[in-house]
Scaffold this motif. Structure first.
Motif, PDB file in Angstrom:
ATOM      1  N   ASP A  26     -42.324  -0.797  -9.854  1.00  0.00           N
ATOM      2  CA  ASP A  26     -41.463  -1.975  -9.886  1.00  0.00           C
ATOM      3  C   ASP A  26     -41.752  -2.775 -11.145  1.00  0.00           C
ATOM      4  O   ASP A  26     -42.859  -3.312 -11.321  1.00  0.00           O
ATOM      5  CB  ASP A  26     -41.713  -2.860  -8.659  1.00  0.00           C
ATOM      6  CG  ASP A  26     -41.037  -2.335  -7.409  1.00  0.00           C
ATOM      7  OD1 ASP A  26     -40.101  -1.530  -7.553  1.00  0.00           O
ATOM      8  OD2 ASP A  26     -41.441  -2.721  -6.298  1.00  0.00           O
ATOM      9  N   LEU A  27     -40.767  -2.862 -12.035  1.00  0.00           N
ATOM     10  CA  LEU A  27     -40.905  -3.710 -13.218  1.00  0.00           C
ATOM     11  C   LEU A  27     -40.713  -5.178 -12.864  1.00  0.00           C
ATOM     12  O   LEU A  27     -41.349  -6.059 -13.455  1.00  0.00           O
ATOM     13  CB  LEU A  27     -39.890  -3.292 -14.286  1.00  0.00           C
ATOM     14  CG  LEU A  27     -39.999  -1.861 -14.809  1.00  0.00           C
ATOM     15  CD1 LEU A  27     -38.956  -1.631 -15.886  1.00  0.00           C
ATOM     16  CD2 LEU A  27     -41.398  -1.605 -15.357  1.00  0.00           C
ATOM     17  N   TRP A  28     -39.838  -5.411 -11.911  1.00  0.00           N
ATOM     18  CA  TRP A  28     -39.570  -6.785 -11.476  1.00  0.00           C
ATOM     19  C   TRP A  28     -38.957  -6.747 -10.085  1.00  0.00           C
ATOM     20  O   TRP A  28     -38.129  -5.899  -9.782  1.00  0.00           O
ATOM     21  CB  TRP A  28     -38.601  -7.473 -12.436  1.00  0.00           C
ATOM     22  CG  TRP A  28     -38.067  -8.787 -11.914  1.00  0.00           C
ATOM     23  CD1 TRP A  28     -38.702  -9.994 -11.901  1.00  0.00           C
ATOM     24  CD2 TRP A  28     -36.783  -9.004 -11.316  1.00  0.00           C
ATOM     25  NE1 TRP A  28     -37.902 -10.959 -11.338  1.00  0.00           N
ATOM     26  CE2 TRP A  28     -36.713 -10.381 -10.969  1.00  0.00           C
ATOM     27  CE3 TRP A  28     -35.700  -8.179 -11.034  1.00  0.00           C
ATOM     28  CZ2 TRP A  28     -35.594 -10.930 -10.353  1.00  0.00           C
ATOM     29  CZ3 TRP A  28     -34.584  -8.731 -10.420  1.00  0.00           C
ATOM     30  CH2 TRP A  28     -34.541 -10.090 -10.085  1.00  0.00           C
ATOM     31  N   ARG A  29     -39.402  -7.647  -9.225  1.00  0.00           N
ATOM     32  CA  ARG A  29     -38.832  -7.785  -7.888  1.00  0.00           C
ATOM     33  C   ARG A  29     -38.751  -9.266  -7.568  1.00  0.00           C
ATOM     34  O   ARG A  29     -39.754  -9.987  -7.657  1.00  0.00           O
ATOM     35  CB  ARG A  29     -39.661  -7.045  -6.853  1.00  0.00           C
ATOM     36  CG  ARG A  29     -39.011  -6.995  -5.467  1.00  0.00           C
ATOM     37  CD  ARG A  29     -39.727  -6.008  -4.566  1.00  0.00           C
ATOM     38  NE  ARG A  29     -39.510  -4.633  -5.002  1.00  0.00           N
ATOM     39  CZ  ARG A  29     -38.491  -3.875  -4.584  1.00  0.00           C
ATOM     40  NH1 ARG A  29     -37.586  -4.377  -3.747  1.00  0.00           N
ATOM     41  NH2 ARG A  29     -38.374  -2.635  -5.013  1.00  0.00           N
ATOM     42  N   SER A  30     -37.578  -9.703  -7.208  1.00  0.00           N
ATOM     43  CA  SER A  30     -37.335 -11.128  -6.989  1.00  0.00           C
ATOM     44  C   SER A  30     -38.177 -11.668  -5.836  1.00  0.00           C
ATOM     45  O   SER A  30     -38.291 -11.041  -4.776  1.00  0.00           O
ATOM     46  CB  SER A  30     -35.849 -11.365  -6.701  1.00  0.00           C
ATOM     47  OG  SER A  30     -35.616 -12.722  -6.391  1.00  0.00           O
ATOM     48  N   LYS A  31     -38.765 -12.834  -6.076  1.00  0.00           N
ATOM     49  CA  LYS A  31     -39.515 -13.534  -5.039  1.00  0.00           C
ATOM     50  C   LYS A  31     -38.781 -14.783  -4.564  1.00  0.00           C
ATOM     51  O   LYS A  31     -39.336 -15.588  -3.807  1.00  0.00           O
ATOM     52  CB  LYS A  31     -40.900 -13.909  -5.567  1.00  0.00           C
ATOM     53  CG  LYS A  31     -41.764 -12.695  -5.920  1.00  0.00           C
ATOM     54  CD  LYS A  31     -43.144 -13.118  -6.398  1.00  0.00           C
ATOM     55  CE  LYS A  31     -43.987 -11.892  -6.753  1.00  0.00           C
ATOM     56  NZ  LYS A  31     -45.342 -12.290  -7.230  1.00  0.00           N
ATOM     57  N   ALA A  32     -37.540 -14.941  -5.038  1.00  0.00           N
ATOM     58  CA  ALA A  32     -36.749 -16.100  -4.624  1.00  0.00           C
ATOM     59  C   ALA A  32     -36.420 -16.012  -3.139  1.00  0.00           C
ATOM     60  O   ALA A  32     -36.226 -14.929  -2.586  1.00  0.00           O
ATOM     61  CB  ALA A  32     -35.473 -16.182  -5.453  1.00  0.00           C
ATOM     62  N   LYS A  33     -36.355 -17.182  -2.503  1.00  0.00           N
ATOM     63  CA  LYS A  33     -36.065 -17.234  -1.082  1.00  0.00           C
ATOM     64  C   LYS A  33     -34.606 -16.884  -0.817  1.00  0.00           C
ATOM     65  O   LYS A  33     -33.718 -17.263  -1.574  1.00  0.00           O
ATOM     66  CB  LYS A  33     -36.382 -18.617  -0.527  1.00  0.00           C
ATOM     67  CG  LYS A  33     -37.856 -18.962  -0.570  1.00  0.00           C
ATOM     68  CD  LYS A  33     -38.110 -20.328   0.061  1.00  0.00           C
ATOM     69  CE  LYS A  33     -39.606 -20.670   0.045  1.00  0.00           C
ATOM     70  NZ  LYS A  33     -39.876 -21.990   0.670  1.00  0.00           N
ATOM     71  N   LYS A  34     -34.387 -16.177   0.263  1.00  0.00           N
ATOM     72  CA  LYS A  34     -33.024 -15.819   0.660  1.00  0.00           C
ATOM     73  C   LYS A  34     -32.393 -16.970   1.425  1.00  0.00           C
ATOM     74  O   LYS A  34     -33.082 -17.932   1.826  1.00  0.00           O
ATOM     75  CB  LYS A  34     -33.042 -14.553   1.517  1.00  0.00           C
ATOM     76  CG  LYS A  34     -33.652 -13.344   0.826  1.00  0.00           C
ATOM     77  CD  LYS A  34     -33.708 -12.145   1.760  1.00  0.00           C
ATOM     78  CE  LYS A  34     -34.387 -10.968   1.078  1.00  0.00           C
ATOM     79  NZ  LYS A  34     -34.500  -9.794   1.973  1.00  0.00           N
ATOM     80  N   LEU A  35     -31.101 -16.876   1.628  1.00  0.00           N
ATOM     81  CA  LEU A  35     -30.402 -17.891   2.408  1.00  0.00           C
ATOM     82  C   LEU A  35     -30.930 -17.902   3.833  1.00  0.00           C
ATOM     83  O   LEU A  35     -31.090 -16.852   4.463  1.00  0.00           O
ATOM     84  CB  LEU A  35     -28.901 -17.616   2.409  1.00  0.00           C
ATOM     85  CG  LEU A  35     -28.184 -17.673   1.052  1.00  0.00           C
ATOM     86  CD1 LEU A  35     -26.721 -17.318   1.227  1.00  0.00           C
ATOM     87  CD2 LEU A  35     -28.328 -19.044   0.416  1.00  0.00           C
TER      88      LEU A  35
END
Length: 465
Positions: free
Chosen positions: A257-266
């Motif tokens: 994984d080069l990048w995986r979002s850690k932003a919260k989902k709805l």
């Protein structure tokens, strides 16, 4: 998309291909050396059970399909008989609607002996060539053992198709024993072949995101293969000729994984597909080896040497007993990028997938060696050397349209330096509209169209990325 690639398989194993030419809806890839293996893997919902789901939960009285080369546009309906909790039987009927309309347009509706147009319509409907019937039974012997038996009969006097499959789940392996007569195969040119009798024993390790996996199989073909459409315009693939063939492959896979979002989902909003709810950018790679042992007429392919590419894998041919051994290495590299969580109603999913396949490592090394020698000797590199080192590519793009609906296109791409006008070949593009079944977590109804085969089909898929 026509290739039934399921989550965790990673595109390495060559799985069965969906097709609208038969009621069963499946064709197996013609084996090659070393890839495709010509093996099958992955739990697949049978065609009768797919149609039963559409009828029960999506209010579809008929499920459409189309194959221009065989029956045109058709409508399918299934009647199920759940005798017990562990025994499921079904009757799948197919009505060739396009052929019916054509017969009405081309011929006289009324015969001299008929007094009303209702009698003429009734006579048309009584034409047996408009129908096909499939009988199937699925018996859950134990929680880990399943027996499937099916029979397909066609009113236009085609050869009936019969199949018997036994499935067993080991803790870390899947076993399949199968007999099909005739067996339907499709080669790399898109030509369908019928093998009078095809039997196989297949053992596969359970796939994982990273690590080792292997696949073992024994195949036995009997009888002379024939083209499915009745024409004999192509040479029979050597791997379909009568004989016994044992195949094995071992591979190592690594995901990064080069990048995986850690932003919260709805909050309080379930994704339309849980497997498509994490934005990321990742790479994966596979390297492995495959070997084949042949006994019978199918060993004749070893005698054909591709001199333009030099040595191609390990080959040992014993003509006295019609036997051969073959081995080679292979590799593939894949890239995946996804934007969006597939939660919002508009444009919340964009996914791109690209994979480069090197199906023959020895061919690649031979081409690289020849190319290096040409450059070292200040000679103009040959097109054959360039062609030998060019991988084949698979591209896929999926875009959410609105809500659970998304558009997807899959296509193979290959470099063809022998074509002086255009050096890129587009192989089997497939266009599809997907409808994510949100309540099931990760399931989808797919309507796809293949311009090359002129086929259209509506399918149900589970746990597929």
């Amino acid at each position: 998309m026509k290739k039934l690639r399921w989550a965790m398989d990673g595109g390495f194993w060559e799985l069965d291909m969906s097709t609208a030419t038969t009621l069963d809806g499946v064709a197996r890839a013609v084996p090659d050396d070393p890839l495709p293996l010509g093996l099958s893997r992955g739990t697949r919902l049978s065609r009768p059970m797919q149609i039963d789901f559409f009828q029960r939960f999506m209010s579809m009285p008929f499920v459409p399909s189309s194959s221009i080369s065989t029956h045109g546009f058709s409508l399918q309906r299934v009647f199920t008989f759940p005798f017990t909790e562990n025994w499921f039987a079904s009757v799948l009927g197919q009505f060739k609607f396009q052929k019916f309309v054509s017969s009405v347009k081309e011929g006289r509706l009324l015969q001299p002996s008929e007094s009303s147009w209702l009698q003429g319509i009734g006579r048309r409907f009584s034409d047996k060539s408009l129908y096909a019937l499939g009988l199937s039974s699925e018996l859950l012997i134990t929680p880990d053992d399943t027996l499937l038996v099916s029979l397909e009969a066609y009113g236009d006097k085609k050869v009936p198709r019969k199949k018997a499959v036994f499935l067993h789940k080991f803790p870390n392996h899947n076993l399949m024993v199968e007999a099909v007569w005739p067996g339907l195969f499709v080669d790399k040119f898109g030509t369908y072949w019928d093998v009078p009798l095809s039997m196989a024993i297949d053992l596969a390790s359970v796939a994982s995101d990273s690590g080792a996996s292997y696949h073992l199989s024994v195949h036995h073909n009997t009888g002379t293969p024939k083209q499915f459409d009745g024409n004999q315009t192509h040479e029979v693939p050597a791997t379909l000729l009568p004989g016994l063939c044992a195949k094995g492959a071992f591979a190592l896979k690594k995901n990064i994984d080069l990048w995986r979002s850690k932003a919260k989902k709805l909050k309080m909003v379930q994704p339309f597909d849980i497997f498509l709810s994490n934005p990321h950018i990742s790479f994966s790679g596979i390297i492995g080896a495959a070997g084949t042992a042949c006994l019978g007429d199918n060993s004749v392919r070893v005698q054909v040497e591709d001199e333009s590419h030099g040595f191609k894998g390990f080959k040992l041919h014993l003509p006295g007993v019609k036997s051969a051994l073959l081995a080679d290495i292979f590799a593939s590299v894949a890239f995946t990028a996804q934007h969006g969580n597939f939660q919002r109603p508009f444009l919340d999913l964009t996914q791109f997938y690209a994979r480069l396949d090197f199906p023959s490592g020895s061919k690649f090394l031979a081409g690289t060696t020849r190319l290096t020698q040409d450059l070292y000797n200040s000679q103009q590199p040959s097109l054959e050397a360039f062609q030998a080192i060019c991988p084949t590519a698979t591209l896929s793009l999926q875009q959410q349209i609105v809500g659970p609906f998304s558009f997807r296109i899959d296509s193979g791409v290959a470099v063809n330096l022998r074509n002086r006008e255009w050096h890129i070949d587009v192989d089997e593009p497939v266009f599809a509209i997907e409808y994510a079944l949100q309540v099931l977590g990760s399931a989808k109804a797919i309507a796809w169209y293949s311009p090359k085969h002129e086929e259209f089909m509506v399918e149900l898929r589970f746990f597929e990325t």
